[in-house]
Design an enzyme around this catalytic site. Sequence first.
Site, PDB file in Angstrom:
ATOM      1  N   LEU A   1     -10.320 -17.739 -27.351  1.00  0.00           N
ATOM      2  CA  LEU A   1      -9.914 -19.327 -27.896  1.00  0.00           C
ATOM      3  C   LEU A   1     -11.355 -19.713 -28.944  1.00  0.00           C
ATOM      4  O   LEU A   1     -12.419 -19.599 -28.365  1.00  0.00           O
ATOM      5  CB  LEU A   1      -9.964 -20.403 -26.917  1.00  0.00           C
ATOM      6  CG  LEU A   1      -9.863 -21.658 -27.057  1.00  0.00           C
ATOM      7  CD1 LEU A   1      -8.485 -21.955 -27.712  1.00  0.00           C
ATOM      8  CD2 LEU A   1     -10.187 -22.597 -25.585  1.00  0.00           C
ATOM      9  N   HIS A   2     -11.052 -20.148 -29.880  1.00  0.00           N
ATOM     10  CA  HIS A   2     -12.235 -20.508 -30.961  1.00  0.00           C
ATOM     11  C   HIS A   2     -11.883 -21.887 -31.622  1.00  0.00           C
ATOM     12  O   HIS A   2     -10.819 -22.120 -32.096  1.00  0.00           O
ATOM     13  CB  HIS A   2     -12.579 -19.435 -31.727  1.00  0.00           C
ATOM     14  CG  HIS A   2     -11.202 -18.983 -32.711  1.00  0.00           C
ATOM     15  ND1 HIS A   2     -10.582 -17.950 -32.126  1.00  0.00           N
ATOM     16  CD2 HIS A   2     -11.065 -19.144 -33.929  1.00  0.00           C
ATOM     17  CE1 HIS A   2      -9.804 -17.670 -33.222  1.00  0.00           C
ATOM     18  NE2 HIS A   2      -9.848 -18.600 -34.289  1.00  0.00           N
TER      19      HIS A   2
END
Length: 766
Positions: A662-663
């Site tokens: 997740l970014h």
Amino acid sequence: MEMEMEIDDTPKPKGEETKGKPIVVILVGAPGSGKSTFCEQVMASSTRTWVRICQDTIGNGKSGTKAQCLKSAASALNDGKSVFIDRCNLNREQRAEFLKLGNPNVDAHAVVLDLPAKLCISRSVKRTGHEGNLQGGKAAAVVNRMLQKKEFPKLSEGFTRITFCQNESDVQAAHNTYSALGPLDTLPNGSFGQKNPDAKIQLGIMRFLKKVEVPANTVSDANNIQSSVSHKNTEEKEPSYRGHDNISSFSGNASKELKEGENLAVCSSGSHASLNNAPTLAFPSISTSDFQFNLEKASDIIVEVVEEYVNKLGSARLVLVDVSHKSKILSLVKTKAAQKNIELNKFLTFVGDITKLYSEGGLRCNVIANAANWRLKPGGGGVNAAIFNAAGPALEVATKEQAQSLHPGKAVVVPLPSTSPLFSREGVTHVIHVLGPNMNQHRPNCLNNDYIKGCQILREAYTSLFEGFASTIKTQGKLAKVSNENLDSNSSGAQEVIEGANTKHSPNNDQKNKREHKHEYDRSKKCKGSQDEIGANIPESKIGKVDKNNDKIDGSMAKAWGSWAQALHKIAMHPQIHKDVALEISDDVVVLNDLYPKARRHLLVLARSEGLDCLADVSKDHLQLLKTMHDVGLKWAEKFLQEDALLIFRLGYHSVPSMRQLHLHVISQDFDSKNLKHKKHWNSFNTAFFLNSVDVLEEVSSHGKATLRDDESLLSMELRCHRCRSAHPNIPRLKSHISKCRAPFPPSLLQNSRLVLAPCNAGIDP
DNA sequence: GTTCTAGAAC
DNA sequence: GTTCTAGAAC
């Protein structure tokens, strides 16, 4: 010491001041735009008592301070006099303190003298003896500089009325309006005469792309052939509505030529102010047009239900809209609302086209109501035809998903797809269809003059409408800004057909709801088991990923992470090994520059949780982490803004990322980068595929998950400028355009802090 | 995510 | 001939 002011000393009957409502008129215009002349002319012919507050002369004939102006203005208003604030007031900040002079008993108006820069400059240069000593050669530079920073006033700043003048005849009209204003008269609220500031769709390109459909109502560019096409479409589609259009003060300017780059940049930092973000419902008067409902009775009901709801809706606003200045219902409601002391900034009446409130009226309404027919179909005439036409086929499709028909007194909330021009151009996120009672014998379900039943149904209709609006506030996530304690806690929200307070749900619609909820449930299953129910975070092995992929129902996301997609995951798990690329390492996140930045500034904020590969994995348990990521991203954006105040940032997630882990993207909106090469690059940051961090936070907090736009077609959509929404045939041409485009961002982006920008530079006072 | 490259579009 | 896209491999 006495302040020097120019006072109109027309004799007036005693006690007159206490009856009429004083006005503070804030003039907005560059030096040379004719502000002083305007004031003088109005004062010369008005029967109202005006005081002109001029900063250039207020200091005993010499230039004074803003504080002196404010003091004099306040004292004049206290005496029941009306006031002109004669200074440039070109940006929001300069106006803010004068606006505070307005209150329920003092209307704050703006008169914008937006004359061509050339004209202002030549007048400034030529004149001698100007009060502000702004004359001769230096005037040109000063005027130019000031105009660079101008921000047009908006109703949301707190004005009750704004008059835009773009040429001498507009000025003359405004002069006539104010001169004719007697001590006891009031002017209609609203924004008048503004030409569409955002409109500069490149129709030549549209033709090039072989797009036949040209959005109705867009301002055409210099291309006259296209202009006539657009006109024709509009006339064919909505003849009956256009029949009334000529009354609207907004019509008739749509083909004014706007050249690219000529629009002055409008600083949008003002949109952070709470009023601009306030959820706003614009609604037409229900049943009083084609259904021939008695206007007196209807206006009573509107005011009554509005009064009940303004307090329940927190900071949200209600706006009654009619297309004509001569609208009887509008003036009835206005009068009756005034008697009830309903807060002026929460309920207003507005003259304008409900499908063009932002583009032509400067009024942001995220929800609009439609006076629908029982079949929920386009056509007919009036508001229904206008809204369906303006919203495009997307509305019809979205409506069908919610309900097939509507009973009198009921309302249905329809989330508007982002593909609808009403969404992109006007910032409308929901349309609420309402059906009122019918008193017209030639229409279905006529009540044959039974006003006992009629009033009951009309009241129910407005109740349903406002309940529906309340539900959009809940589901849309503007809740943080709304005091929600009064809102109904039943939150099935947007999918629901909203009923009046004391009626039961029709079975038909309950079925619909069940289906929707089942769907939601299925979706949540796609995301990593049923954590919601267990409430614990189950760690997931890397292999588990495959199982999850196999779980996908629609197959669109059925892919395992390739070896090349692991880089971010590795960094998140072992940031110490990658200290060379990490800008910041904490227990929760790692910040790094995107290896292939798509803009001058492009950061990634990585979540460090194992097993959190993408947004689909996010549940309510991750809310705190998402907030941390957002705050860290914001902190870096602000740091960059200190270095370059012209940058503008967006924070958000890709619906379906290419890289595992997740970014959060923190990306400046210049998109000035050699790494931005493909359509997919552009569209991944500039379509609904890119989910604003603020919206994700809100959705996860209210629903426990984010709504992903995992639609491949979004990434192959035509290329459109993120500011002016013009279409471009290929990436190089798009990039060339965006390097020049200074148009304001679309309304939806200006809301809810979706853009992060530097505080506006303080403007220069004359 | 990028790179490479064939072939379509201009 | 040059520019641009899109699909496959990594």
